[in-house]
Design a protein around this motif. Structure first.
Motif, PDB file in Angstrom:
ATOM      1  N   ASP A 238      75.111  -9.822   6.390  1.00  0.00           N
ATOM      2  CA  ASP A 238      76.370  -9.152   6.740  1.00  0.00           C
ATOM      3  C   ASP A 238      77.207  -9.980   7.704  1.00  0.00           C
ATOM      4  OD1 ASP A 238      75.587  -7.115   5.124  1.00  0.00           O
ATOM      5  OD2 ASP A 238      75.209  -5.659   6.712  1.00  0.00           O
ATOM      6  N   VAL A 239      76.559 -10.583   8.696  1.00  0.00           N
ATOM      7  CA  VAL A 239      77.313 -11.329   9.707  1.00  0.00           C
ATOM      8  C   VAL A 239      77.935 -12.589   9.112  1.00  0.00           C
ATOM      9  CG1 VAL A 239      77.118 -12.688  11.827  1.00  0.00           C
ATOM     10  CG2 VAL A 239      76.059 -10.430  11.690  1.00  0.00           C
ATOM     11  N   PHE A 240      77.137 -13.367   8.382  1.00  0.00           N
ATOM     12  CA  PHE A 240      77.685 -14.613   7.834  1.00  0.00           C
ATOM     13  C   PHE A 240      78.740 -14.344   6.756  1.00  0.00           C
ATOM     14  CE2 PHE A 240      74.055 -16.742   9.858  1.00  0.00           C
ATOM     15  CZ  PHE A 240      74.707 -17.849  10.397  1.00  0.00           C
ATOM     16  N   GLU A 241      78.552 -13.286   5.973  1.00  0.00           N
ATOM     17  CA  GLU A 241      79.587 -12.956   4.988  1.00  0.00           C
ATOM     18  C   GLU A 241      80.867 -12.507   5.666  1.00  0.00           C
ATOM     19  OE1 GLU A 241      77.064 -11.719   0.971  1.00  0.00           O
ATOM     20  OE2 GLU A 241      77.849 -10.139   2.286  1.00  0.00           O
ATOM     21  N   THR A 242      80.748 -11.786   6.758  1.00  0.00           N
ATOM     22  CA  THR A 242      81.948 -11.367   7.500  1.00  0.00           C
ATOM     23  C   THR A 242      82.666 -12.578   8.095  1.00  0.00           C
ATOM     24  OG1 THR A 242      80.902  -9.252   8.033  1.00  0.00           O
ATOM     25  CG2 THR A 242      82.796  -9.880   9.365  1.00  0.00           C
ATOM     26  N   MET A 243      81.901 -13.633   8.405  1.00  0.00           N
ATOM     27  CA  MET A 243      82.496 -14.878   8.911  1.00  0.00           C
ATOM     28  C   MET A 243      83.125 -15.696   7.788  1.00  0.00           C
ATOM     29  SD  MET A 243      79.445 -15.925  11.571  1.00  0.00           S
ATOM     30  CE  MET A 243      80.044 -17.617  11.773  1.00  0.00           C
ATOM     31  N   GLY A 244      82.910 -15.277   6.526  1.00  0.00           N
ATOM     32  CA  GLY A 244      83.507 -15.984   5.399  1.00  0.00           C
ATOM     33  C   GLY A 244      82.551 -16.878   4.644  1.00  0.00           C
ATOM     34  N   ALA A 245      81.262 -16.806   4.985  1.00  0.00           N
ATOM     35  CA  ALA A 245      80.281 -17.670   4.325  1.00  0.00           C
ATOM     36  C   ALA A 245      79.813 -17.077   3.004  1.00  0.00           C
ATOM     37  CB  ALA A 245      79.087 -17.887   5.255  1.00  0.00           C
ATOM     38  N   LYS A 246      79.321 -17.951   2.117  1.00  0.00           N
ATOM     39  CA  LYS A 246      78.633 -17.524   0.916  1.00  0.00           C
ATOM     40  C   LYS A 246      77.143 -17.568   1.224  1.00  0.00           C
ATOM     41  CE  LYS A 246      82.130 -19.031  -2.421  1.00  0.00           C
ATOM     42  NZ  LYS A 246      82.403 -19.895  -3.604  1.00  0.00           N
ATOM     43  N   VAL A 247      76.480 -16.442   1.017  1.00  0.00           N
ATOM     44  CA  VAL A 247      75.084 -16.324   1.411  1.00  0.00           C
ATOM     45  C   VAL A 247      74.206 -16.132   0.184  1.00  0.00           C
ATOM     46  CG1 VAL A 247      73.415 -15.059   2.816  1.00  0.00           C
ATOM     47  CG2 VAL A 247      75.779 -15.284   3.605  1.00  0.00           C
ATOM     48  N   SER A 248      73.137 -16.906   0.118  1.00  0.00           N
ATOM     49  CA  SER A 248      72.167 -16.774  -0.967  1.00  0.00           C
ATOM     50  C   SER A 248      70.767 -16.666  -0.371  1.00  0.00           C
ATOM     51  CB  SER A 248      72.246 -17.976  -1.913  1.00  0.00           C
ATOM     52  OG  SER A 248      71.965 -19.179  -1.210  1.00  0.00           O
ATOM     53  N   TYR A 249      69.829 -16.184  -1.201  1.00  0.00           N
ATOM     54  CA  TYR A 249      68.463 -15.991  -0.709  1.00  0.00           C
ATOM     55  C   TYR A 249      67.467 -16.521  -1.722  1.00  0.00           C
ATOM     56  CZ  TYR A 249      64.191 -13.671   0.872  1.00  0.00           C
ATOM     57  OH  TYR A 249      62.912 -13.406   1.305  1.00  0.00           O
ATOM     58  N   ASN A 250      66.510 -17.316  -1.253  1.00  0.00           N
ATOM     59  CA  ASN A 250      65.444 -17.852  -2.087  1.00  0.00           C
ATOM     60  C   ASN A 250      64.184 -17.076  -1.775  1.00  0.00           C
ATOM     61  OD1 ASN A 250      63.213 -19.396  -3.078  1.00  0.00           O
ATOM     62  ND2 ASN A 250      64.506 -21.231  -3.122  1.00  0.00           N
ATOM     63  N   SER A 251      63.778 -16.199  -2.697  1.00  0.00           N
ATOM     64  CA  SER A 251      62.629 -15.344  -2.445  1.00  0.00           C
ATOM     65  C   SER A 251      61.330 -16.140  -2.389  1.00  0.00           C
ATOM     66  CB  SER A 251      62.536 -14.249  -3.518  1.00  0.00           C
ATOM     67  OG  SER A 251      62.414 -14.825  -4.808  1.00  0.00           O
ATOM     68  N   GLY A 252      61.315 -17.301  -3.050  1.00  0.00           N
ATOM     69  CA  GLY A 252      60.113 -18.120  -3.041  1.00  0.00           C
ATOM     70  C   GLY A 252      59.822 -18.702  -1.672  1.00  0.00           C
ATOM     71  N   THR A 253      60.865 -19.199  -1.019  1.00  0.00           N
ATOM     72  CA  THR A 253      60.696 -19.796   0.315  1.00  0.00           C
ATOM     73  C   THR A 253      61.078 -18.825   1.429  1.00  0.00           C
ATOM     74  OG1 THR A 253      62.954 -20.698   0.280  1.00  0.00           O
ATOM     75  CG2 THR A 253      61.184 -22.094  -0.609  1.00  0.00           C
ATOM     76  N   LYS A 254      61.556 -17.637   1.032  1.00  0.00           N
ATOM     77  CA  LYS A 254      61.994 -16.620   2.000  1.00  0.00           C
ATOM     78  C   LYS A 254      63.053 -17.193   2.959  1.00  0.00           C
ATOM     79  CE  LYS A 254      57.701 -13.943   1.911  1.00  0.00           C
ATOM     80  NZ  LYS A 254      56.610 -13.345   2.708  1.00  0.00           N
ATOM     81  N   THR A 255      64.011 -17.877   2.349  1.00  0.00           N
ATOM     82  CA  THR A 255      65.043 -18.561   3.139  1.00  0.00           C
ATOM     83  C   THR A 255      66.441 -18.109   2.729  1.00  0.00           C
ATOM     84  OG1 THR A 255      63.636 -20.525   3.382  1.00  0.00           O
ATOM     85  CG2 THR A 255      65.995 -20.816   3.781  1.00  0.00           C
ATOM     86  N   PHE A 256      67.267 -17.795   3.732  1.00  0.00           N
ATOM     87  CA  PHE A 256      68.681 -17.513   3.511  1.00  0.00           C
ATOM     88  C   PHE A 256      69.459 -18.808   3.717  1.00  0.00           C
ATOM     89  CE2 PHE A 256      67.297 -13.193   4.290  1.00  0.00           C
ATOM     90  CZ  PHE A 256      68.149 -12.430   3.510  1.00  0.00           C
ATOM     91  N   THR A 257      70.444 -19.031   2.849  1.00  0.00           N
ATOM     92  CA  THR A 257      71.340 -20.174   3.008  1.00  0.00           C
ATOM     93  C   THR A 257      72.765 -19.661   3.087  1.00  0.00           C
ATOM     94  OG1 THR A 257      69.866 -21.641   1.763  1.00  0.00           O
ATOM     95  CG2 THR A 257      72.155 -22.350   2.023  1.00  0.00           C
ATOM     96  N   ALA A 258      73.441 -20.001   4.185  1.00  0.00           N
ATOM     97  CA  ALA A 258      74.829 -19.574   4.388  1.00  0.00           C
ATOM     98  C   ALA A 258      75.723 -20.808   4.404  1.00  0.00           C
ATOM     99  CB  ALA A 258      74.959 -18.808   5.697  1.00  0.00           C
ATOM    100  N   LYS A 259      76.680 -20.849   3.468  1.00  0.00           N
ATOM    101  CA  LYS A 259      77.618 -21.966   3.406  1.00  0.00           C
ATOM    102  C   LYS A 259      78.959 -21.512   3.971  1.00  0.00           C
ATOM    103  CE  LYS A 259      75.389 -24.094  -0.604  1.00  0.00           C
ATOM    104  NZ  LYS A 259      75.560 -24.591  -1.993  1.00  0.00           N
ATOM    105  N   LEU A 260      79.275 -22.015   5.141  1.00  0.00           N
ATOM    106  CA  LEU A 260      80.501 -21.645   5.841  1.00  0.00           C
ATOM    107  C   LEU A 260      81.380 -22.880   5.933  1.00  0.00           C
ATOM    108  CD1 LEU A 260      82.017 -19.426   7.399  1.00  0.00           C
ATOM    109  CD2 LEU A 260      80.830 -20.181   9.464  1.00  0.00           C
ATOM    110  N   GLY A 261      82.359 -22.981   5.021  1.00  0.00           N
ATOM    111  CA  GLY A 261      83.171 -24.196   4.967  1.00  0.00           C
ATOM    112  C   GLY A 261      82.289 -25.375   4.599  1.00  0.00           C
ATOM    113  N   ASN A 262      82.278 -26.406   5.446  1.00  0.00           N
ATOM    114  CA  ASN A 262      81.444 -27.580   5.215  1.00  0.00           C
ATOM    115  C   ASN A 262      80.097 -27.486   5.920  1.00  0.00           C
ATOM    116  OD1 ASN A 262      83.463 -28.890   3.662  1.00  0.00           O
ATOM    117  ND2 ASN A 262      84.505 -29.541   5.558  1.00  0.00           N
ATOM    118  N   THR A 263      79.847 -26.356   6.569  1.00  0.00           N
ATOM    119  CA  THR A 263      78.610 -26.182   7.327  1.00  0.00           C
ATOM    120  C   THR A 263      77.614 -25.342   6.532  1.00  0.00           C
ATOM    121  OG1 THR A 263      79.831 -26.297   9.412  1.00  0.00           O
ATOM    122  CG2 THR A 263      77.615 -25.352   9.490  1.00  0.00           C
ATOM    123  N   VAL A 264      76.362 -25.805   6.513  1.00  0.00           N
ATOM    124  CA  VAL A 264      75.296 -25.087   5.810  1.00  0.00           C
ATOM    125  C   VAL A 264      74.223 -24.701   6.821  1.00  0.00           C
ATOM    126  CG1 VAL A 264      73.536 -25.189   4.013  1.00  0.00           C
ATOM    127  CG2 VAL A 264      75.731 -26.362   3.683  1.00  0.00           C
TER     128      VAL A 264
END
Length: 298
Positions: A48-74
């Protein structure tokens, strides 16, 4: 222009060889949820927080990792880990990524350390304000709304949980046992919600705080005792009282429960006899002789 995220950004507009740079700030107009302070560390929801900041958020259930891409920052956040990755670089956080209220949360301090956000924790309301310049995101805890409601109710909090017996209120069944289970608040008006032992709820009408206190304290509207247990009267008398009727031979207390307080009274005594007359308006009078109803004029 269309605002897609909360925060602050600088834009430059060019037209006809003339350019102008301005800084735009946008705040998210609603409260996000599930901020929580644990051992001095404030946690907030990843998605919710990263999406509100404008990031695209994805989740890898295998590694249990969230990835948030905010502009050029990952930003990468792995559940159970105190290490985040920002553009591939390991960053040590003040706490681990964890589960709270069914959501994955992370230490809010990461936003301050990596994005320059200012964090302000309101311990009284349990609300975190995340500020990017003049742009703000507000994140409340699971207790914030209850805290705000208790504050809005003030002295009315003391009435919640108390048991009453309906006397004259909104045409409800007389002497019905109810518990005040809630008081709804809207625009400084207060609506009581009662519940019977069987679980059925009754909502009263909205009124001011002072008026609600008066209603709950007034025997005419609500009794704070069980009248059937207090007064061992015959069922024939109770039927009259429940129907707001009176009859010859009733006592003053029985008339009070049936009709309420009179608007006027007068008493005459002599030769061991006391005659008392109660007026109820519209030329309605009840006369008692030595404490019992001897005549009714309507």
């Amino acid at each position: 222009m269309k605002v897609k995220a909360a925060g602050t950004t600088k834009i430059t507009v060019k037209q006809g060889g003339v350019s102008k740079s301005v800084t735009l700030s946008a705040s998210y107009g609603y409260y996000l949820q599930y901020a929580k302070q644990v051992n001095g560390v404030i946690y907030i929801p990843v998605k919710d927080v990263f999406e509100t900041m404008g990031a695209k958020v994805s989740y890898n259930s295998g590694t249990k990792t969230f990835t948030a891409k905010l502009g050029n920052t990952v930003v990468e956040l792995k559940q159970g880990s105190a290490n985040a990755k920002v553009d591939g670089k390991a960053v040590r956080m003040k706490g681990t990524v964890r589960q709270e209220n069914g959501m994955t949360v992370f230490p809010a301090s990461l936003l301050a350390d990596q994005f320059g956000a200012k964090l302000k924790w309101d311990a009284k309301r349990q609300v975190l304000t995340v500020s990017f310049g003049q742009g703000h995101i507000w994140i409340e805890s699971v207790d914030t709304q209850a805290i705000d409601k208790r504050t809005a109710l003030g002295g009315l909090n003391a009435y919640i949980g108390k048991t009453y017996y309906v006397n004259h209120y909104q045409g409800w069944k007389r002497f019905m046992k109810v518990k005040l289970v809630d008081i709804e608040v809207e625009d400084r008006m207060y609506k009581p919600v009662f519940q019977t032992d069987g679980g059925k709820q009754y909502a009263g009408y909205s009124t001011t705080a002072d008026r609600l206190k008066e209603l709950l304290a007034d025997d005419y509207t609500f009794l704070n005792y069980d009248p059937y247990k207090k007064y061992k009267w015959p069922s024939s008398v109770w039927k009259l009282i429940e129907a707001e009727k009176i009859a010859i031979g009733m006592t003053k207390q029985q008339v009070l429960l049936s009709w309420g307080e009179p608007t006027s009274t007068s008493t005459v005594s002599g030769s061991g006899i006391t005659v008392e007359t109660w007026g109820y308006g519209y030329y309605t009078f009840v006369t008692f002789t030595n404490g019992k109803v001897s005549s009714i004029v309507r």
